[in-house]
Design a protein around this motif. Structure first.
Motif, PDB file in Angstrom:
ATOM      1  N   LEU A  54      -1.232 -32.096 -50.382  1.00  0.00           N
ATOM      2  CA  LEU A  54      -2.535 -31.457 -50.558  1.00  0.00           C
ATOM      3  C   LEU A  54      -2.431 -30.233 -51.471  1.00  0.00           C
ATOM      4  CD1 LEU A  54      -4.016 -31.658 -46.944  1.00  0.00           C
ATOM      5  CD2 LEU A  54      -4.732 -32.941 -48.959  1.00  0.00           C
ATOM      6  N   ILE A  55      -1.352 -29.471 -51.299  1.00  0.00           N
ATOM      7  CA  ILE A  55      -1.158 -28.306 -52.169  1.00  0.00           C
ATOM      8  C   ILE A  55      -0.984 -28.740 -53.623  1.00  0.00           C
ATOM      9  CG2 ILE A  55       0.405 -26.390 -52.683  1.00  0.00           C
ATOM     10  CD1 ILE A  55       0.932 -26.114 -49.717  1.00  0.00           C
ATOM     11  N   ILE A 109     -11.338 -23.048 -56.120  1.00  0.00           N
ATOM     12  CA  ILE A 109     -10.000 -23.652 -56.066  1.00  0.00           C
ATOM     13  C   ILE A 109      -8.973 -22.632 -55.593  1.00  0.00           C
ATOM     14  CG2 ILE A 109      -8.166 -24.672 -57.466  1.00  0.00           C
ATOM     15  CD1 ILE A 109     -10.304 -25.979 -59.157  1.00  0.00           C
ATOM     16  N   PHE A 110      -9.117 -21.384 -56.040  1.00  0.00           N
ATOM     17  CA  PHE A 110      -8.181 -20.343 -55.608  1.00  0.00           C
ATOM     18  C   PHE A 110      -8.277 -20.110 -54.107  1.00  0.00           C
ATOM     19  CE2 PHE A 110      -7.339 -15.884 -54.602  1.00  0.00           C
ATOM     20  CZ  PHE A 110      -6.031 -15.772 -55.056  1.00  0.00           C
ATOM     21  N   VAL A 111      -9.505 -20.005 -53.590  1.00  0.00           N
ATOM     22  CA  VAL A 111      -9.686 -19.799 -52.144  1.00  0.00           C
ATOM     23  C   VAL A 111      -9.180 -21.007 -51.370  1.00  0.00           C
ATOM     24  CG1 VAL A 111     -11.409 -19.486 -50.330  1.00  0.00           C
ATOM     25  CG2 VAL A 111     -11.613 -18.214 -52.475  1.00  0.00           C
ATOM     26  N   SER A 112      -9.415 -22.201 -51.901  1.00  0.00           N
ATOM     27  CA  SER A 112      -8.939 -23.409 -51.228  1.00  0.00           C
ATOM     28  C   SER A 112      -7.418 -23.455 -51.190  1.00  0.00           C
ATOM     29  CB  SER A 112      -9.484 -24.646 -51.943  1.00  0.00           C
ATOM     30  OG  SER A 112     -10.896 -24.654 -51.948  1.00  0.00           O
ATOM     31  N   ASN A 113      -6.768 -23.102 -52.293  1.00  0.00           N
ATOM     32  CA  ASN A 113      -5.306 -23.072 -52.321  1.00  0.00           C
ATOM     33  C   ASN A 113      -4.742 -22.056 -51.333  1.00  0.00           C
ATOM     34  OD1 ASN A 113      -4.539 -25.071 -54.181  1.00  0.00           O
ATOM     35  ND2 ASN A 113      -5.063 -23.752 -55.907  1.00  0.00           N
ATOM     36  N   PHE A 114      -5.353 -20.891 -51.281  1.00  0.00           N
ATOM     37  CA  PHE A 114      -4.872 -19.855 -50.371  1.00  0.00           C
ATOM     38  C   PHE A 114      -5.075 -20.277 -48.913  1.00  0.00           C
ATOM     39  CE2 PHE A 114      -5.548 -15.999 -47.830  1.00  0.00           C
ATOM     40  CZ  PHE A 114      -4.347 -15.338 -48.086  1.00  0.00           C
ATOM     41  N   THR A 115      -6.238 -20.857 -48.617  1.00  0.00           N
ATOM     42  CA  THR A 115      -6.502 -21.321 -47.249  1.00  0.00           C
ATOM     43  C   THR A 115      -5.536 -22.416 -46.840  1.00  0.00           C
ATOM     44  OG1 THR A 115      -8.846 -20.793 -47.558  1.00  0.00           O
ATOM     45  CG2 THR A 115      -8.268 -22.228 -45.707  1.00  0.00           C
ATOM     46  N   LEU A 116      -5.285 -23.341 -47.749  1.00  0.00           N
ATOM     47  CA  LEU A 116      -4.360 -24.433 -47.452  1.00  0.00           C
ATOM     48  C   LEU A 116      -2.936 -23.920 -47.262  1.00  0.00           C
ATOM     49  CD1 LEU A 116      -3.999 -27.461 -47.097  1.00  0.00           C
ATOM     50  CD2 LEU A 116      -3.688 -27.646 -49.573  1.00  0.00           C
ATOM     51  N   LEU A 117      -2.560 -22.898 -48.025  1.00  0.00           N
ATOM     52  CA  LEU A 117      -1.223 -22.314 -47.876  1.00  0.00           C
ATOM     53  C   LEU A 117      -1.067 -21.651 -46.520  1.00  0.00           C
ATOM     54  CD1 LEU A 117       1.488 -21.762 -49.275  1.00  0.00           C
ATOM     55  CD2 LEU A 117       0.515 -19.628 -50.150  1.00  0.00           C
TER      56      LEU A 117
END
Length: 222
Positions: free
Chosen positions: A169-170, A187-195
């Motif tokens: 997913l990352i 996309i930035f918020v999604s990447n940070f949340t997923l991390l």
């Protein structure tokens, strides 16, 4: 260049010089220092975590408390491997079936040998749950036997699948760059949340693996 989605889990160095596994040594190289340096926040954090694990696992194995060193060690190994693997260009060894199987299979074999040698009657009793009708006894024995045989497989696949899913997913979200300017903040918020979610999964999977090992040991020892 990534030829396919799963190539992120391929070794990035030649076969004869596979430096990916060096991450295991690097991950644990600083842990022995915690026993010698003066007290610090890192040292206190590990001690508090170890104390919490002992308090959680101790009620499950009343007779063989000293065996808790095994699940707590597994927790540390898997936790460090999962968290360090989130760093860029670091090989996540817990996402490999060979690594997970090398943890689960020897433990299961040793527990089976110990149980059948020292506690045969208890193991046989676990094949037929209390209150099972006589007509269902053969089916329950078959089901419980299969359940015991596939335990190392379930431990291996559970750990590997969860780590692979999070990393994929990352990679999928990261491959969306460069994205249109209006979608960049999303996309930035999604990447940070997923991390952050994957960091939580790293601890949860280590805890689940250790708890299951402790439960299996309690069945063979009680």
């Amino acid at each position: 260049m990534m030829t396919n989605l799963f190539s992120v889990f391929d070794p990035s160095t030649p076969y004869l010089l596979s430096c990916n596994w060096v991450s295991i040594i690097v991950s644990f190289s600083f842990l022995p220092l915690l026993l010698w340096v003066s007290p610090c926040r890192v040292n206190k954090g590990f001690l508090d975590l170890y104390t919490y694990l002992i308090s959680e696992f101790k009620p499950l194995v009343n007779k063989l408390v000293y065996t808790l060193i095994l699940p707590t060690t597994f927790f540390m190994i898997i936790m460090v491997g999962n968290t360090v693997g989130l760093l860029p260009y670091v090989f996540t060894y817990t996402s490999q079936l060979s690594m997970a199987a090398s943890l689960a299979l020897p433990v299961w074999v040793s527990m089976m040998m110990y149980g059948w040698i020292n506690n045969t009657s208890n193991l046989l009793a676990h094949l037929i749950p209390l209150g099972t009708p006589s007509i269902l006894t053969p089916f329950m024995v078959l089901i419980e036997t299969i359940s015991n045989l596939i335990r190392p497989l379930t431990l291996t696949v559970r750990l590997t699948a969860n780590m692979v899913a999070g990393h994929l997913l990352i990679v999928l979200l990261s491959s969306a760059n460069p994205a249109p300017m209006p979608l960049t903040p999303i996309i930035f918020v999604s990447n940070f949340t997923l991390l952050v979610l994957e960091l939580a999964v790293a601890f949860i999977q280590a805890y689940v693996f250790s708890v299951l090992i402790t439960l299996y040991m309690s069945e063979f020892s009680n």
